[in-house]
Design an enzyme around this catalytic site. Structure first.
Site, PDB file in Angstrom:
ATOM      1  CG  ASN A  14      -2.247  -0.727   0.916  1.00 29.43           C
ATOM      2  OD1 ASN A  14      -3.061  -0.256   0.147  1.00 29.43           O
ATOM      3  ND2 ASN A  14      -2.419  -1.880   1.516  1.00 29.43           N
ATOM      4  CG  HIS A 101     -10.061  -3.170   8.200  1.00 23.76           C
ATOM      5  ND1 HIS A 101      -9.164  -3.785   9.049  1.00 23.76           N
ATOM      6  CD2 HIS A 101     -11.138  -3.978   8.120  1.00 23.76           C
ATOM      7  CE1 HIS A 101      -9.697  -4.929   9.466  1.00 23.76           C
ATOM      8  NE2 HIS A 101     -10.891  -5.072   8.926  1.00 23.76           N
ATOM      9  CG  ASP A 142      -9.735  -1.953  12.304  1.00 24.11           C
ATOM     10  OD1 ASP A 142      -9.577  -3.158  12.544  1.00 24.11           O
ATOM     11  OD2 ASP A 142      -8.864  -1.243  11.778  1.00 24.11           O
TER      12      ASP A 142
HETATM   13  C1  GRF Z   1      -3.440  -4.455   3.833  1.00 26.99           C
HETATM   14  O1  GRF Z   1      -4.326  -5.491   3.503  1.00 26.99           O
HETATM   15  C2  GRF Z   1      -4.135  -3.458   4.707  1.00 26.99           C
HETATM   16  O2  GRF Z   1      -5.499  -3.298   4.408  1.00 26.99           O
HETATM   17  C3  GRF Z   1      -4.004  -4.083   6.055  1.00 26.99           C
HETATM   18  O3  GRF Z   1      -2.702  -4.637   6.082  1.00 26.99           O
HETATM   19  C4  GRF Z   1      -2.329  -4.959   4.753  1.00 26.99           C
HETATM   20  C5  GRF Z   1      -1.024  -4.258   4.456  1.00 26.99           C
HETATM   21  O4  GRF Z   1      -0.487  -4.770   3.300  1.00 26.99           O
HETATM   22  N1  GRF Z   1      -4.214  -3.108   7.100  1.00 26.99           N
HETATM   23  P1  GRF Z   1       0.841  -4.045   2.727  1.00 26.99           P
HETATM   24  O5  GRF Z   1       1.874  -4.078   3.835  1.00 26.99           O
HETATM   25  O6  GRF Z   1       0.447  -2.646   2.379  1.00 26.99           O
HETATM   26  O7  GRF Z   1       1.231  -4.863   1.528  1.00 26.99           O
END
Ligand code: GRF
Length: 202
Positions: A14, A101, A142
């Site tokens: 992300n 989330h 959350d």
């Molecule tokens: C994602 O699925 C996010 O929604 C959750 O943790 C995961 C993080 O994935 N909170 P990354 O580290 O960004 O690949």
């Protein structure tokens, strides 16, 4: 320029998606990546992009506030951060902290609901769709007001892994869109309500 800090405990996909979306913009940048885990992949991704990093011990809440304050942060983005944000940070950046989330909050969220457990719970509940939620962070996991939500189908042969992968692809579009709205001044948080002016093209 709006200065963004990303808090991440995991691989950082992300983070990568957000940085890519902001690369061309003169008005915002990720300037700090913070993790509670020295070996987090997100830190490595930051280093490769020349972004400052710091590791904070979750039992030392002032360390996080000190790092964010020293970097003159405008917005804080939680992208797979598994710790509770200290109240003094929530208070100081109230309304300017967002979390993504991998489910349709308020369901399938809260303490312990992270990673594949989220998607396993969605499958166990027999849901026909899941999705991702970006919400404003308050003092509970959350829990803060929802800024944006989008859905994905749950397929009959889904495993937690296959569902997680479909949701993650959505996250990589949804989070940057919300953060861009935020840096453009289109995110409004008042009295526990949150809205995005002008919608999102996700
Ligand atoms: C994602 O699925 C996010 O929604 C959750 O943790 C995961 C993080 O994935 N909170 P990354 O580290 O960004 O690949």
């Amino acid at each position: 320029m709006q200065r963004i800090a990303v808090l991440a405990s995991g691989g950082g996909s992300n983070l990568e998606a957000l940085c890519a979306a902001l690369d061309e913009r003169p008005d915002a940048a990720v300037v700090l990546v913070v993790s509670d885990r020295p070996g987090a992949g997100a830190l490595e991704r930051a280093r490769r992009r020349g972004i400052a990093t710091t590791v904070v011990d979750p039992v030392d809440p002032p360390a996080l506030e000190t790092a964010l304050s020293a970097a003159t942060i405008d917005w804080i983005v939680l992208a797979g951060y598994l710790r509770r944000v200290p109240p003094q940070v929530v208070s100081r950046w109230r309304g300017r902290i967002v979390n993504i989330h991998p489910a349709l909050l308020p369901r399938f969220g809260g303490p312990g609901m992270y990673g594949l457990r989220v998607h396993q719970a969605v499958l166990d509940a027999g849901e026909r769709e899941s999705g991702a939620t970006v919400h404003v962070v308050d003092d509970e996991y959350d829990h803060g007001p929802v800024l944006a939500q989008r859905t994905v189908p749950v397929e009959p042969d889904d495993t937690p892994e296959s569902l997680a992968s479909r949701v993650l692809t959505l996250e990589h579009r949804l989070l940057p869109a919300v953060v861009i709205a935020a840096v453009e001044g289109r995110v409004h948080v008042e009295d526990g309500e949150a809205r995005i002016e002008g919608g999102l093209d996700v």
